[in-house]
Design an enzyme around this catalytic site. Sequence first.
Site, PDB file in Angstrom:
ATOM      1  N   CYS A   7       0.858  -1.186   0.000  1.00 30.07           N
ATOM      2  CA  CYS A   7       0.000   0.000   0.000  1.00 30.07           C
ATOM      3  C   CYS A   7       0.888   1.227   0.000  1.00 30.07           C
ATOM      4  CB  CYS A   7      -0.983  -0.015   1.171  1.00 30.07           C
ATOM      5  SG  CYS A   7      -0.215   0.057   2.811  1.00 30.07           S
ATOM      6  N   ASN A  10       2.349   1.510   4.280  1.00 29.58           N
ATOM      7  CA  ASN A  10       2.628   0.251   4.999  1.00 29.58           C
ATOM      8  C   ASN A  10       2.334   0.359   6.504  1.00 29.58           C
ATOM      9  OD1 ASN A  10       5.447  -1.995   5.596  1.00 29.58           O
ATOM     10  ND2 ASN A  10       3.345  -2.524   5.180  1.00 29.58           N
ATOM     11  N   CYS A  12      -1.417   1.008   7.374  1.00 27.98           N
ATOM     12  CA  CYS A  12      -2.858   0.771   7.526  1.00 27.98           C
ATOM     13  C   CYS A  12      -3.331  -0.497   6.807  1.00 27.98           C
ATOM     14  CB  CYS A  12      -3.663   1.970   7.015  1.00 27.98           C
ATOM     15  SG  CYS A  12      -3.326   3.501   7.896  1.00 27.98           S
ATOM     16  N   ARG A  13      -3.335  -0.469   5.454  1.00 27.59           N
ATOM     17  CA  ARG A  13      -3.969  -1.555   4.703  1.00 27.59           C
ATOM     18  C   ARG A  13      -3.087  -2.786   4.544  1.00 27.59           C
ATOM     19  NH1 ARG A  13      -5.181   2.193  -0.323  1.00 27.59           N
ATOM     20  NH2 ARG A  13      -3.252   3.075   0.520  1.00 27.59           N
ATOM     21  N   SER A  14      -1.854  -2.603   4.043  1.00 23.10           N
ATOM     22  CA  SER A  14      -1.032  -3.800   3.777  1.00 23.10           C
ATOM     23  C   SER A  14      -0.631  -4.561   5.045  1.00 23.10           C
ATOM     24  CB  SER A  14       0.176  -3.482   2.883  1.00 23.10           C
ATOM     25  OG  SER A  14       1.024  -2.531   3.456  1.00 23.10           O
ATOM     26  N   ASP A 124      -8.137   3.923   1.071  1.00 14.66           N
ATOM     27  CA  ASP A 124      -7.179   4.334   2.101  1.00 14.66           C
ATOM     28  C   ASP A 124      -7.958   4.859   3.317  1.00 14.66           C
ATOM     29  OD1 ASP A 124      -5.218   5.441   3.621  1.00 14.66           O
ATOM     30  OD2 ASP A 124      -4.284   6.578   1.986  1.00 14.66           O
TER      31      ASP A 124
HETATM   32  P1  4NP Z   1      -1.730   2.921   4.030  1.00 14.48           P
HETATM   33  O1  4NP Z   1      -2.333   4.301   4.568  1.00 14.48           O
HETATM   34  O2  4NP Z   1      -1.183   3.215   2.653  1.00 14.48           O
HETATM   35  O3  4NP Z   1      -2.913   2.021   3.987  1.00 14.48           O
HETATM   36  O4  4NP Z   1      -0.670   2.516   5.011  1.00 14.48           O
HETATM   37  C1  4NP Z   1      -1.592   5.485   4.616  1.00 14.48           C
HETATM   38  C2  4NP Z   1      -0.743   5.723   5.680  1.00 14.48           C
HETATM   39  C3  4NP Z   1      -0.034   6.904   5.744  1.00 14.48           C
HETATM   40  C4  4NP Z   1      -0.147   7.826   4.730  1.00 14.48           C
HETATM   41  C5  4NP Z   1      -0.978   7.582   3.666  1.00 14.48           C
HETATM   42  C6  4NP Z   1      -1.699   6.403   3.607  1.00 14.48           C
HETATM   43  N1  4NP Z   1       0.593   9.055   4.816  1.00 14.48           N
HETATM   44  O5  4NP Z   1       0.386   9.891   3.933  1.00 14.48           O
HETATM   45  O6  4NP Z   1       1.400   9.217   5.719  1.00 14.48           O
END
Ligand code: 4NP
Length: 161
Positions: A7, A10, A12-14, A124
């Site tokens: 994702c 790294n 939240c989702r993955s 997201d």
């Molecule tokens: P992820 O979510 O891609 O599912 O881990 C996010 C976590 C942090 C950010 C964006 C998406 N960020 O912009 O810091």
Amino acid sequence: MRILMVCLGNICRSPLAEGILKDKVKKAGLEWEVDSAGIGDWHAGELPDQRSIAIARRFGIDITDQRARQIRKEDLLDFDLILAMDDSNLRQVHLLAKQLSQTKAQVDMIMNYSEPGKNRAVPDPYYGGIDGFEKVFYMLDEATDRILERHQQSEKRIANS
Ligand code: 4NP
């Protein structure tokens, strides 16, 4: 099988995708390797987001041993399957693949396992509430069931041939 979930951050989702699939792989007695990585390096070394940890824990899965890392070119040579959460992640993985003369990994959107050909994104949840994380959990739970079914079947076919 070596599977990498990808994702943006790294956190939240993955990490949820990794934790859910690892749990199923362990319960099925398989020896697959499951890992996750982010397109960006902003959260490298950090624990998963507290909301991901909480949702996973609600379903009996502990993901606190995970630490965020950024995807690297070698991942495309090491993993059999790289599964992106959304189309932006997918594009970035393909860009990385273009920099290599050869890759091993098959690259796809994870939700194509439960909804073939639709290229549906796992949204997201970072800027929303816990509801978004719950929705992500259910989407990934479904997709990982299908991953396990599909690849177990192909492993059996190879073993019998
Ligand atoms: P992820 O979510 O891609 O599912 O881990 C996010 C976590 C942090 C950010 C964006 C998406 N960020 O912009 O810091």
